[in-house]
Design a protein around this motif. Structure first.
Motif, PDB file in Angstrom:
ATOM      1  N   PRO A  17       3.062   1.087   6.680  1.00 23.93           N
ATOM      2  CA  PRO A  17       2.896  -0.347   6.964  1.00 23.93           C
ATOM      3  C   PRO A  17       1.496  -0.872   6.599  1.00 23.93           C
ATOM      4  N   THR A  18       0.447  -0.105   6.851  1.00 26.52           N
ATOM      5  CA  THR A  18      -0.907  -0.531   6.496  1.00 26.52           C
ATOM      6  C   THR A  18      -1.061  -0.648   4.984  1.00 26.52           C
ATOM      7  N   GLU A  19      -0.575   0.347   4.244  1.00 25.56           N
ATOM      8  CA  GLU A  19      -0.650   0.316   2.783  1.00 25.56           C
ATOM      9  C   GLU A  19       0.123  -0.874   2.222  1.00 25.56           C
ATOM     10  N   LYS A  20       1.278  -1.151   2.810  1.00 26.22           N
ATOM     11  CA  LYS A  20       2.099  -2.272   2.347  1.00 26.22           C
ATOM     12  C   LYS A  20       1.363  -3.595   2.556  1.00 26.22           C
ATOM     13  N   ARG A  21       0.727  -3.768   3.711  1.00 30.23           N
ATOM     14  CA  ARG A  21      -0.023  -4.998   3.984  1.00 30.23           C
ATOM     15  C   ARG A  21      -1.185  -5.156   3.014  1.00 30.23           C
ATOM     16  N   LEU A  22      -1.889  -4.059   2.760  1.00 29.91           N
ATOM     17  CA  LEU A  22      -3.007  -4.114   1.815  1.00 29.91           C
ATOM     18  C   LEU A  22      -2.517  -4.460   0.408  1.00 29.91           C
ATOM     19  N   LEU A  23      -1.448  -3.813  -0.035  1.00 31.49           N
ATOM     20  CA  LEU A  23      -0.924  -4.076  -1.369  1.00 31.49           C
ATOM     21  C   LEU A  23      -0.444  -5.520  -1.489  1.00 31.49           C
ATOM     22  N   CYS A  24       0.250  -6.025  -0.494  1.00 29.56           N
ATOM     23  CA  CYS A  24       0.712  -7.428  -0.519  1.00 29.56           C
ATOM     24  C   CYS A  24      -0.475  -8.382  -0.631  1.00 29.56           C
ATOM     25  N   LYS A  34       5.695 -10.176  -6.811  1.00 29.24           N
ATOM     26  CA  LYS A  34       6.667  -9.081  -6.769  1.00 29.24           C
ATOM     27  C   LYS A  34       7.634  -9.390  -5.627  1.00 29.24           C
ATOM     28  N   SER A  35       8.892  -9.061  -5.827  1.00 32.93           N
ATOM     29  CA  SER A  35       9.911  -9.350  -4.807  1.00 32.93           C
ATOM     30  C   SER A  35       9.791  -8.389  -3.625  1.00 32.93           C
ATOM     31  N   LYS A  36      10.354  -8.808  -2.515  1.00 36.17           N
ATOM     32  CA  LYS A  36      10.411  -7.933  -1.340  1.00 36.17           C
ATOM     33  C   LYS A  36      11.205  -6.674  -1.678  1.00 36.17           C
ATOM     34  N   ALA A  37      12.251  -6.812  -2.481  1.00 38.70           N
ATOM     35  CA  ALA A  37      13.052  -5.646  -2.882  1.00 38.70           C
ATOM     36  C   ALA A  37      12.194  -4.653  -3.673  1.00 38.70           C
ATOM     37  N   TRP A  38      11.336  -5.163  -4.580  1.00 36.52           N
ATOM     38  CA  TRP A  38      10.442  -4.273  -5.338  1.00 36.52           C
ATOM     39  C   TRP A  38       9.528  -3.526  -4.383  1.00 36.52           C
ATOM     40  N   LEU A  39       8.935  -4.253  -3.451  1.00 36.98           N
ATOM     41  CA  LEU A  39       8.010  -3.654  -2.496  1.00 36.98           C
ATOM     42  C   LEU A  39       8.710  -2.627  -1.607  1.00 36.98           C
ATOM     43  N   ASP A  40       9.912  -2.960  -1.133  1.00 36.46           N
ATOM     44  CA  ASP A  40      10.649  -2.044  -0.263  1.00 36.46           C
ATOM     45  C   ASP A  40      11.094  -0.774  -0.989  1.00 36.46           C
ATOM     46  N   ALA A  41      11.325  -0.868  -2.298  1.00 36.87           N
ATOM     47  CA  ALA A  41      11.780   0.287  -3.082  1.00 36.87           C
ATOM     48  C   ALA A  41      10.611   1.086  -3.665  1.00 36.87           C
ATOM     49  N   LEU A  42       9.396   0.605  -3.485  1.00 36.96           N
ATOM     50  CA  LEU A  42       8.228   1.222  -4.097  1.00 36.96           C
ATOM     51  C   LEU A  42       7.933   2.602  -3.516  1.00 36.96           C
ATOM     52  N   PHE A  43       7.612   3.532  -4.399  1.00 42.27           N
ATOM     53  CA  PHE A  43       7.146   4.848  -3.988  1.00 42.27           C
ATOM     54  C   PHE A  43       5.756   5.059  -4.563  1.00 42.27           C
ATOM     55  N   LEU A 111      -8.209   2.171   8.418  1.00 33.88           N
ATOM     56  CA  LEU A 111      -8.749   0.876   8.005  1.00 33.88           C
ATOM     57  C   LEU A 111      -8.489  -0.177   9.066  1.00 33.88           C
ATOM     58  N   ASP A 112      -9.491  -0.969   9.332  1.00 31.16           N
ATOM     59  CA  ASP A 112      -9.423  -2.012  10.355  1.00 31.16           C
ATOM     60  C   ASP A 112      -8.866  -3.287   9.738  1.00 31.16           C
ATOM     61  N   ILE A 113      -7.552  -3.257   9.387  1.00 33.84           N
ATOM     62  CA  ILE A 113      -6.974  -4.414   8.716  1.00 33.84           C
ATOM     63  C   ILE A 113      -6.846  -5.629   9.624  1.00 33.84           C
ATOM     64  N   GLU A 114      -6.908  -5.425  10.924  1.00 33.51           N
ATOM     65  CA  GLU A 114      -6.842  -6.551  11.859  1.00 33.51           C
ATOM     66  C   GLU A 114      -8.099  -7.408  11.770  1.00 33.51           C
TER      67      GLU A 114
END
Length: 119
Positions: A17-24, A34-43, A111-114
């Motif tokens: 979840p942290t990596e996903k927030r940073l990438l977004c 990039k679509s949510k589907a692309w992000l959800d399928a990303l490895f 990482l202190d993403i908050e």
């Protein structure tokens, strides 16, 4: 984020979840849609960086190479040491790496993403 996670490096793994927030955040900052589907399928595949947390975005291609840095973010690790997270693109303009560099070269604790209001 440590090198102990490397056994899965061939097959890859989904983003945390942290990596996903940073990438977004970095995609948005670079005006890359990039679509949510692309992000959800990303490895991704952890890179050997001394535990800082850099990730190679999959799939990899035989002639794929670094193109340019699309965007970056400066953030603090939980120990107060600055970290730079960069989204790198390949030579064709596709997301290539999520590069994480802790300025003292020590492993990232968390990482202190908050602390970033717009992530």
């Amino acid at each position: 984020m440590s090198d102990e996670s490397l056994p899965n490096e061939i097959a890859g793994r989904p983003l945390t979840p942290t990596e996903k927030r940073l990438l977004c955040f970095l995609l948005k900052k670079a005006d890359i849609i990039k679509s949510k589907a692309w992000l959800d399928a990303l490895f991704v595949k952890p890179m050997r960086d001394g535990g800082m947390g850099s990730l190679r975005i999959l799939p990899e291609y035989p002639d794929q190479s670094f193109g340019r840095r699309a965007s970056d973010l400066r953030i603090l690790d939980k120990d107060g040491v600055p970290v730079v997270v960069s989204l790198n693109l390949d030579s064709m303009g596709n997301p290539f790496e999520l590069d994480v560099w802790k300025v003292d070269f020590s492993p990232v604790i968390g990482l202190d993403i908050e602390s970033i209001s717009n992530i």
